[in-house]
Design a protein around this motif. Structure first.
Motif, PDB file in Angstrom:
ATOM      1  N   HIS A  74      29.390 -24.800   6.198  1.00  0.00           N
ATOM      2  CA  HIS A  74      29.093 -25.600   5.014  1.00  0.00           C
ATOM      3  C   HIS A  74      27.991 -26.610   5.326  1.00  0.00           C
ATOM      4  CE1 HIS A  74      31.148 -28.996   6.890  1.00  0.00           C
ATOM      5  NE2 HIS A  74      32.117 -28.148   7.232  1.00  0.00           N
ATOM      6  N   MET A  81      25.868 -25.465   8.250  1.00  0.00           N
ATOM      7  CA  MET A  81      25.189 -24.181   8.094  1.00  0.00           C
ATOM      8  C   MET A  81      23.864 -24.111   8.858  1.00  0.00           C
ATOM      9  SD  MET A  81      23.754 -24.203   4.163  1.00  0.00           S
ATOM     10  CE  MET A  81      25.356 -24.539   3.435  1.00  0.00           C
ATOM     11  N   CYS A 125      32.219 -19.115   3.721  1.00  0.00           N
ATOM     12  CA  CYS A 125      31.181 -20.045   3.295  1.00  0.00           C
ATOM     13  C   CYS A 125      30.953 -19.988   1.790  1.00  0.00           C
ATOM     14  CB  CYS A 125      29.876 -19.777   4.038  1.00  0.00           C
ATOM     15  SG  CYS A 125      29.381 -18.062   4.094  1.00  0.00           S
TER      16      CYS A 125
END
Length: 342
Positions: free
Chosen positions: A165, A197, A216
């Motif tokens: 994330h 991420m 995700c």
């Protein structure tokens, strides 16, 4: 008869790889097919990229096998996902023997939230020079993909999954996604590890072997799985599944490849592996395993299409996969006969 399948070839090489996948399916079982249309050519002919009859067929079918759409991709695949209430997108990214992979130890499954984020379609032009895009993240959708992830890692005997994330910047939206997935995992007794991420994008390129299952948000799953494709030999190897409560849409991750469309050299692997995922979804695990075994054998020994360094055509690769399925089946039958005689 084992199921009703909606077939949408779409545009470009979708018209080549979906017939290839169908030929492989026919080597392991029989199905009832409903062929319907969508994409650029359909819009040019009918005025709409996704006719109502196509959407209805997808809703009614047990599963759908879709090829690719060109400029109208967003007008096709997003409504198709909505048609089956697809709340999670599954994208396996694996390196295969016989394929020149940058990171041959890669074996990752991306579980991508499939309904929200920036793909919710909430865009607007506020003025002639200013446009906006609203990012949508809800507790319900986040918890649903979190629950699916917990069930998935349990089914494949994985120890944990990674949540990827950007909650350090998108605190309200990615923060909500992360917190809900974290809470569900805690309730289910499943361990998780978190990665930002951007950090994940670097780490997966350097040492992909440390990752197994990735959960995700929508856009991150789309981009990061494509990034990982570069580690294993390209998008021509990546299948995907859009899973809903009762039916699903299966599609290769690649696009229409207009540069090679019509030349008969498209790699059918991603479409065939998408069909194998469809067989799993239909409860046909033995047939799915036979298809995957055949694909892996052909990837290992050839023939290969030009994207993998070979000179084979789509038809030649498809025939090799089918030949291996039949050869393996004959071998299994011979074993069964010998056992019955002992």
């Amino acid at each position: 008869m084992t199921g009703e399948i909606a077939l949408i070839e779409g545009d470009g090489i979708g018209q080549e790889v979906i017939p290839a996948a169908t030929s492989v399916l026919e080597a392991v079982s029989s199905f009832e097919y409903t062929s319907v249309e969508a994409g650029d050519e359909t819009k040019a002919e009918t005025g709409t990229a996704l006719p109502e009859v196509t959407e209805a067929a997808v809703k009614e079918a047990d599963a759908t096998l879709f090829g690719a759409a060109g400029e109208t991709a967003a007008d096709v695949i997003l409504p198709l996902r909505n048609a089956v209430d697809s709340y999670v997108n599954i994208r396996p990214v694996r390196a295969y023997p016989g394929v020149n992979a940058l990171q041959p130890e890669t074996d990752i499954v991306f579980l991508r939230e499939n309904t929200e984020g920036v793909y919710a379609g909430v865009e607007d032009d506020l003025t002639s020079s200013l446009s906006t895009l609203t990012r949508v993240v809800s507790d319900s959708a986040s918890r649903r993909v979190g629950k699916f992830a917990c069930e998935y890692v349990t089914s494949v005997s994985a120890e944990q999954f990674h949540v990827v994330h950007k909650a350090n910047v998108m605190q309200k939206t990615d923060g909500r996604f992360r917190d809900n997935v974290r809470e569900v995992a805690k309730q289910q007794g499943v361990e998780i590890e978190e990665f930002l991420m951007d950090a994940f994008a670097t780490r997966v390129c350097l040492s992909p072997e440390q990752f197994d299952v990735i959960v995700c948000p929508n856009l991150a799953g789309d981009v990061l799985s494509d990034l990982a494709a570069g580690l294993v030999g390209g998008l021509g190897l990546l299948p995907s599944a859009n899973i809903g409560p009762s039916n699903a849409v299966f599609e290769p991750v690649h696009g229409t490849a207009p540069d090679i469309a019509g030349q008969g050299i498209a790699n059918p692997t991603a479409a065939v592996l998408s069909a194998a995922m469809m067989l799993d979804h239909l409860g046909m695990q033995q047939e799915a395993a036979r298809v995957r075994d055949a694909v892996e054998k052909v990837l290992d020994t050839g023939p290969h299409t030009p994207d993998l360094g070979g000179r084979a055509t789509t038809r030649e690769v498809t025939s090799a996969i089918i030949d291996f399925i039949w050869a393996n089946l004959i071998g299994l039958n011979r074993i069964a006969v010998n056992l019955s005689l002992t």
